[in-house]
Enzyme design. Structure first.
Site, PDB file in Angstrom:
ATOM      1  N   HIS A 412       0.832  -1.200   0.000  1.00  0.00           N
ATOM      2  CA  HIS A 412       0.000   0.000   0.000  1.00  0.00           C
ATOM      3  C   HIS A 412       0.866   1.249   0.000  1.00  0.00           C
ATOM      4  O   HIS A 412       1.780   1.374   0.819  1.00  0.00           O
ATOM      5  CB  HIS A 412      -0.915   0.017   1.239  1.00  0.00           C
ATOM      6  N   GLU A 501     -10.151   2.930  -8.088  1.00  0.00           N
ATOM      7  CA  GLU A 501     -11.319   3.441  -7.387  1.00  0.00           C
ATOM      8  C   GLU A 501     -11.952   4.522  -8.275  1.00  0.00           C
ATOM      9  O   GLU A 501     -12.474   4.227  -9.329  1.00  0.00           O
ATOM     10  CB  GLU A 501     -10.904   3.978  -6.018  1.00  0.00           C
ATOM     11  N   GLU A 507     -16.442   2.085   1.257  1.00  0.00           N
ATOM     12  CA  GLU A 507     -15.956   2.769   2.462  1.00  0.00           C
ATOM     13  C   GLU A 507     -16.923   3.881   2.919  1.00  0.00           C
ATOM     14  O   GLU A 507     -16.993   4.176   4.107  1.00  0.00           O
ATOM     15  CB  GLU A 507     -14.562   3.345   2.226  1.00  0.00           C
TER      16      GLU A 507
HETATM   17  C1  NOJ Z   1      -8.965   6.356   0.634  1.00  0.00           C
HETATM   18  C2  NOJ Z   1      -9.111   5.051  -0.053  1.00  0.00           C
HETATM   19  O1  NOJ Z   1     -10.211   5.056  -0.914  1.00  0.00           O
HETATM   20  C3  NOJ Z   1      -9.248   3.971   0.983  1.00  0.00           C
HETATM   21  O2  NOJ Z   1      -9.509   2.719   0.383  1.00  0.00           O
HETATM   22  C4  NOJ Z   1      -8.019   3.947   1.832  1.00  0.00           C
HETATM   23  O3  NOJ Z   1      -8.191   2.997   2.848  1.00  0.00           O
HETATM   24  C5  NOJ Z   1      -7.745   5.311   2.442  1.00  0.00           C
HETATM   25  N1  NOJ Z   1      -7.789   6.336   1.451  1.00  0.00           N
HETATM   26  C6  NOJ Z   1      -6.393   5.341   3.127  1.00  0.00           C
HETATM   27  O4  NOJ Z   1      -5.370   5.163   2.193  1.00  0.00           O
HETATM   28 CA    CA Z   2     -11.428   6.967  -1.836  1.00  0.00          CA
END
Ligand code: NOJ
Ligand code: CA
Length: 703
Positions: A412, A501, A507
């Protein structure tokens, strides 16, 4: 097999019946391979290049202008003369490394028009139109020439003059973000003024033109035709938004650099393709390959390391607040940040590896593994290190343990939008992962871009993402980008560019008002036309009351399963906490569902209402079906015509229980199974906000 031949070359005057009565200097017509679409190229009396598009004699796009305006060179929008035209036909098929189908037909007729302006400051400009059975792509091409050896495009004047005030599904033309719910309105009502987006105090959002939308912009005409406007092969250029003007006209508006320049370039240069997809049904948009066909072939020689996969992650637990992304550092020593604990610790990640190994899930994303998260939200530049794990994250041990268990760790890189800083560490960061045997990375650009007032969809980021992709190809890294630049089919050229994304994903259910049931019934026909989304489905504990009693997921459990078929991506997340899957009968569907496909069929759809998709797995004969609805309960009957003739299948059906309801009873589901064959009928009942997922396990074939 590919054949391409010249149909005709001419520099003559051809007059056709026209779409309007303006005087013309020149006009020529191109037809789609099946003859249903007709593209007219027109040079007006004053030398303005124009085009119009008809379908079966009905105007789809009325005579519309083309042109570019430069900073310190004459505009390329008028005073042109025709030099030459040529037409040709191309018919080929190609094999994507991964995708919703195993093979793609690319069949189009092409018209190339070479134009030249008079005088010292005049330019030469070529327009290339490709007309497919399912739509149109065209682009500007500037051959190498004096006066354009270094040039700034200030405006692109591409118009799409539509024939009515069509119904549109749209999100604002935010230069930074695609993380919005879709609006549905008349074209003329595309307007963000008065909309409560709360972005005034969000430096990571920028809506400069209220009457404009990001692409893909999808609409339905009064005659029931579906149109979607987007772009293909966005390279060395700025992203395009579409502004609504008088008379049902859309006009291209490019995302600027901080000083207002749109594109900094030099001849020879090409614009991205401007695309119009046309279909008689919403499903026709989904199965169109027009965007990919307008991209260059695969540039990566050895693709053996590129592997579609499902992945779990130290992720949902961060978003619902079970654990934290970071440790804290006080007077030089690290400690947990107040109670919740740090998610990316060695022991927790070992448990995830065990879980994946037990259930055959290949990928495992770990967020919050590297130093810098402790500065999140604090105005500090360059705080993320992409090569320094937190002290409680033993990356060497974990990488070895994952390998031993057949699990792929997914790295990541949250950049917090700090692009220059990330680029300074990029090679080192990819080499670090490569040496650990890590071959997939999720990147993120949450927050405003630094350097300040550059935008997520401007030329700087377009070029940045290309550099990341090229570095990924070199270091053997697949990339899943969040807060990315829009997708325009570059995954054909760089098949290591997996999901992205650029969507209001799962989320948002963890910490905002969330995504209403209709959201995922709109995405296949809008955002998904650009490319695979990392929507991150699979939440089983839909209310997660233990962690966030005020938040929830707005679907039934069976709908979560159906999303694995409906939302196409080569890297679907298995997003919930492992403890919510362990021992859960419905988890079997997630374990079984394929990630790469040989065939895709849209069985029914109405944008924002419902959609049903069936796909056949790439390596085998099984079929999977996903059917989802918005707030409304529905009953469907599907003839199982997609199944192979003469073969027996066991249909394992994961459905909403009779009393299921996204609001009052989201967890109620049932699993049934029965033998089926081609020609049988599948009865599907969907609860409000519900769905159904079916696995057709192939058995004996015809003797
Ligand atoms: C936004 C991203 O869409 C999400 O998936 C991620 O966990 C957070 N940023 C932190 O990097
Ligand atoms: Ca995002």
């Amino acid at each position: 097999m590919k054949y391409s031949f010249l149909l005709l070359t001419l520099a003559a005057l051809l007059i056709f019946p026209s779409c309007d009565s303006e005087e013309k200097d020149f006009q020529t017509r191109l037809s789609s391979p099946d003859g249903q679409l007709q593209l007219d190229f027109v040079l007006s009396e004053s030398g303005q290049p124009q085009y119009a598009l008809q379908r079966n004699g009905q105007i789809v796009i009325d005579t519309s202008g083309l042109g570019l305006v430069f900073k310190s060179a004459a505009a390329a929008n008028d005073s042109f003369q025709l030099e030459s035209t040529s037409m040709s036909e191309t018919r080929e098929s190609w094999t994507p490394v991964w995708g919703p189908t195993a093979s793609i037909d690319n069949h189009y007729n092409e018209l190339v028009v070479m134009l030249a302006q008079n005088g010292d400051r005049g330019h030469r400009m070529q327009l290339r139109f490709r007309l497919f059975d399912d739509g149109l792509g065209f682009r500007y091409e500037f051959p190498e020439q004096d006066g354009l050896d270094s040039v700034v495009i200030m405006e692109e004047q591409t118009e799409f003059r539509l024939t009515g005030d069509h119904e549109a599904w749209w999100i604002p033309a935010d230069y930074d973000s695609y993380e919005y719910l879709f609006n549905k309105s008349k074209l003329s009502e595309i307007d963000t003024v008065g909309m409560d987006y709360g972005i005034a105090d969000r430096p990571d959002r920028m809506i400069a033109t209220p009457h404009a939308a990001n692409t893909p912009l999808t609409m339905r005409t009064q005659d029931g035709l579906y149109l979607s406007f987007h772009e293909a092969n966005l390279t060395d250029y700025a992203g395009m938004t579409l502004a609504v003007q008088e008379g049902n006209t859309l006009k291209s508006e490019l995302v600027p650099w901080r000083n207002g320049d749109k594109v900094r370039t030099a001849s020879p240069f090409l614009s991205p393709w401007r695309t119009v997809q046309i279909a008689e049904s919403p499903g026709g948009l989904v199965t169109s390959h027009l965007i990919l066909n307008l991209n260059e072939p695969n540039a990566i020689a050895d693709v053996s390391w590129i592997e579609p996969m499902k992945y779990t992650g130290v992720w949902w637990e961060l978003h619902i607040g079970k654990t934290d992304w970071s440790l804290q550092k006080i007077e030089g020593s690290w400690s947990d940040k107040g109670g919740r604990g740090h998610g990316a610790n060695t022991e927790n990640v070992m448990e995830y590896i065990d879980f994946n190994a037990r259930h055959g899930i290949t990928g495992l994303l770990v967020e919050g593994w590297n130093t810098g998260w402790e500065y999140w939200g604090i105005d500090s530049i360059g705080y993320f290190s992409f090569t320094t794990p937190y002290p409680d994250f033993d990356i060497d041990t974990l990488a070895a343990y994952a390998k031993k268990n057949g699990v792929e760790l997914i790295g990541h890189h949250e950049t917090a939008g700090q692009v220059t800083h990330y680029e300074s560490e990029l090679e080192e960061a990819f080499a670090y992962y490569r040496d650990l045997g890590i071959k997939a990375v999720k990147t993120g650009y949450a927050g405003p871009i630094l350097p300040e007032r550059e935008y997520h969809h401007g030329q700087m980021l377009v070029e940045h993402h290309r550099r990341v992709m090229e570095a990924g190809a070199e270091y053997g890294i697949m990339v899943n980008a969040h807060e990315p630049v829009k997708q325009t089919g570059l995954r054909r050229t760089y098949p290591n560019w997996m999901a992205q994304e650029g969507v209001q994903g799962m989320e948002y259910n963890a910490w905002s008002e969330g995504n209403p049931p209709s959201h995922t019934c709109i995405l296949p026909f809008t955002r998904m036309l650009a490319g695979p989304i990392d929507y991150t489905p699979g939440i089983f504990d839909l209310t997660f009351n233990e962690y966030r009693p005020d938040n929830r997921v707005y679907t039934t459990l069976a709908k979560q399963l159906a999303l694995y078929v409906v939302i196409y991506t080569p890297m679907p997340m298995v997003a919930d906490l492992p403890e919510n899957y362990e021992g859960h009968p419905a988890f079997q569907f997630i374990k079984d569902v394929a990630v790469d496909w040989s065939e895709t069929q849209v069985l029914n759809a109405e944008i924002g209402e419902y959609v049903t998709i069936a796909r056949r797995e790439k390596e085998g004969r099984d079929w999977f079906l996903g059917s989802i609805t918005n707030e409304q309960a529905r009953d469907f009957r599907f003839p199982l015509d997609f199944l192979e003739e003469g073969r027996d299948y066991r249909a394992i059906i994961y459905k909403d229980a009779a009393a299921a309801d996204w609001e009052s009873n989201p967890q109620a589901y049932e699993i049934t199974s029965r033998e089926v064959q081609r020609g049988d009928t599948l009865q599907v009942s969907l609860a409000p906000g519900g769905g159904q997922a079916v696995h057709f396990q192939a058995g004996e074939g015809a003797k």
